[in-house]
Motif scaffolding. Structure first.
Motif, mmCIF file in Angstrom:
data_model
loop_
_atom_site.group_PDB
_atom_site.id
_atom_site.type_symbol
_atom_site.label_atom_id
_atom_site.label_comp_id
_atom_site.label_asym_id
_atom_site.label_seq_id
_atom_site.Cartn_x
_atom_site.Cartn_y
_atom_site.Cartn_z
ATOM 1 N N THR A 39 3.195 5.493 -1.215
ATOM 2 C CA THR A 39 3.824 5.449 0.101
ATOM 3 C C THR A 39 2.895 6.037 1.162
ATOM 4 O O THR A 39 2.730 5.460 2.244
ATOM 5 C CB THR A 39 5.158 6.211 0.090
ATOM 6 O OG1 THR A 39 5.990 5.668 -0.934
ATOM 7 C CG2 THR A 39 5.863 6.103 1.420
ATOM 8 N N VAL A 40 2.276 7.158 0.851
ATOM 9 C CA VAL A 40 1.326 7.773 1.787
ATOM 10 C C VAL A 40 0.119 6.862 1.982
ATOM 11 O O VAL A 40 -0.392 6.717 3.099
ATOM 12 C CB VAL A 40 0.911 9.174 1.295
ATOM 13 C CG1 VAL A 40 -0.221 9.738 2.122
ATOM 14 C CG2 VAL A 40 2.105 10.113 1.316
ATOM 15 N N THR A 47 6.176 0.224 10.785
ATOM 16 C CA THR A 47 5.468 0.981 9.754
ATOM 17 C C THR A 47 6.441 1.807 8.928
ATOM 18 O O THR A 47 6.347 1.863 7.696
ATOM 19 C CB THR A 47 4.408 1.888 10.397
ATOM 20 O OG1 THR A 47 3.518 1.079 11.169
ATOM 21 C CG2 THR A 47 3.616 2.650 9.360
ATOM 22 N N PHE A 48 7.396 2.437 9.595
ATOM 23 C CA PHE A 48 8.401 3.239 8.904
ATOM 24 C C PHE A 48 9.235 2.385 7.949
ATOM 25 O O PHE A 48 9.482 2.783 6.798
ATOM 26 C CB PHE A 48 9.305 3.943 9.923
ATOM 27 C CG PHE A 48 10.468 4.650 9.300
ATOM 28 C CD1 PHE A 48 10.288 5.850 8.629
ATOM 29 C CD2 PHE A 48 11.739 4.110 9.381
ATOM 30 C CE1 PHE A 48 11.364 6.502 8.044
ATOM 31 C CE2 PHE A 48 12.823 4.756 8.804
ATOM 32 C CZ PHE A 48 12.627 5.959 8.135
ATOM 33 N N VAL A 49 9.643 1.213 8.390
ATOM 34 C CA VAL A 49 10.466 0.330 7.551
ATOM 35 C C VAL A 49 9.674 -0.124 6.329
ATOM 36 O O VAL A 49 10.199 -0.117 5.209
ATOM 37 C CB VAL A 49 10.981 -0.874 8.371
ATOM 38 C CG1 VAL A 49 11.567 -1.950 7.479
ATOM 39 C CG2 VAL A 49 12.007 -0.420 9.389
ATOM 40 N N LEU A 50 8.402 -0.489 6.513
ATOM 41 C CA LEU A 50 7.594 -0.912 5.374
ATOM 42 C C LEU A 50 7.380 0.237 4.391
ATOM 43 O O LEU A 50 7.543 0.061 3.180
ATOM 44 C CB LEU A 50 6.248 -1.463 5.828
ATOM 45 C CG LEU A 50 5.306 -1.896 4.705
ATOM 46 C CD1 LEU A 50 5.888 -3.069 3.929
ATOM 47 C CD2 LEU A 50 3.942 -2.242 5.250
ATOM 48 N N CYS A 51 7.051 1.418 4.893
ATOM 49 C CA CYS A 51 6.831 2.568 4.007
ATOM 50 C C CYS A 51 8.122 2.976 3.301
ATOM 51 O O CYS A 51 8.097 3.343 2.121
ATOM 52 C CB CYS A 51 6.246 3.741 4.794
ATOM 53 S SG CYS A 51 4.544 3.473 5.290
ATOM 54 N N ILE A 88 -2.993 3.148 5.318
ATOM 55 C CA ILE A 88 -3.489 1.780 5.457
ATOM 56 C C ILE A 88 -2.868 1.103 6.673
ATOM 57 O O ILE A 88 -3.540 0.366 7.399
ATOM 58 C CB ILE A 88 -3.211 0.980 4.167
ATOM 59 C CG1 ILE A 88 -4.106 1.488 3.036
ATOM 60 C CG2 ILE A 88 -3.403 -0.511 4.374
ATOM 61 C CD1 ILE A 88 -3.715 0.966 1.670
ATOM 62 N N SER A 89 -1.599 1.360 6.924
ATOM 63 C CA SER A 89 -0.919 0.768 8.076
ATOM 64 C C SER A 89 -1.533 1.219 9.389
ATOM 65 O O SER A 89 -1.767 0.408 10.289
ATOM 66 C CB SER A 89 0.567 1.109 8.049
ATOM 67 O OG SER A 89 1.196 0.529 6.952
ATOM 68 N N VAL A 90 -1.799 2.505 9.503
ATOM 69 C CA VAL A 90 -2.418 3.022 10.732
ATOM 70 C C VAL A 90 -3.815 2.438 10.903
ATOM 71 O O VAL A 90 -4.201 2.027 12.011
ATOM 72 C CB VAL A 90 -2.442 4.565 10.706
ATOM 73 C CG1 VAL A 90 -3.268 5.110 11.848
ATOM 74 C CG2 VAL A 90 -1.024 5.115 10.754
ATOM 75 N N ALA A 91 -4.577 2.351 9.809
ATOM 76 C CA ALA A 91 -5.917 1.768 9.880
ATOM 77 C C ALA A 91 -5.854 0.290 10.265
ATOM 78 O O ALA A 91 -6.673 -0.185 11.069
ATOM 79 C CB ALA A 91 -6.636 1.941 8.549
#
Length: 129
Positions: free
Chosen positions: A35-36, A18-22, A41-44
């Motif tokens: 970015t936020v 998730t960090f790399v994608l953001c 969306i990633s967490v969901a």
């Protein structure tokens, strides 16, 4: 194979993906709100994948779904890499207020995203079972 790792390692792997994608989205597009939004969306998506995996008739557990999530997000990041220059150009124009009638996005860029996600998902499936 990877699903046998302790849950903490799998959570770290998912957090890293998730960090790399953001980070890539922030670097290539440069919009903090976007970015936020990708982070939320990633967490969901991660929680949704775990819920859907548990409800499947195969009964995928949370560990297997975390492996699949991590590999999918890294695949998306790798797939967007070839289009980084055009994304930088369009986002710079957008910040300067330049409006185009039509943005050209060559067909090879979505094909690269789809191909890398498919390859990473197949690899994740093999490593998660």
């Amino acid at each position: 194979m990877l699903a046998r790792l302790p849950l903490a390692y799998l959570l770290l792997m998912a957090g890293f993906a998730t960090f790399v994608l953001c980070l890539a989205i922030h670097r290539w597009i440069g919009a903090r709100k976007l970015t936020v939004a990708f982070l939320v969306i990633s967490v969901a998506c991660c929680l949704g994948m775990i819920a859907v995996g548990a409800n499947q008739h195969q009964g995928w557990n949370a560990r297997q779904m975390l492996v699949l999530y991590s590999f999918t997000w890294i695949g998306i990041t790798i797939g967007f890499f070839p289009s980084r220059k055009i994304l930088l150009e369009y986002s710079d124009e957008w910040r300067r207020g330049v409006k185009r009638d039509q943005y050209e996005y060559p067909a090879r860029y979505p094909a690269a995203v789809c191909a890398s996600v498919i390859v990473m998902d197949v690899l994740a499936f093999i490593l998660a079972t």
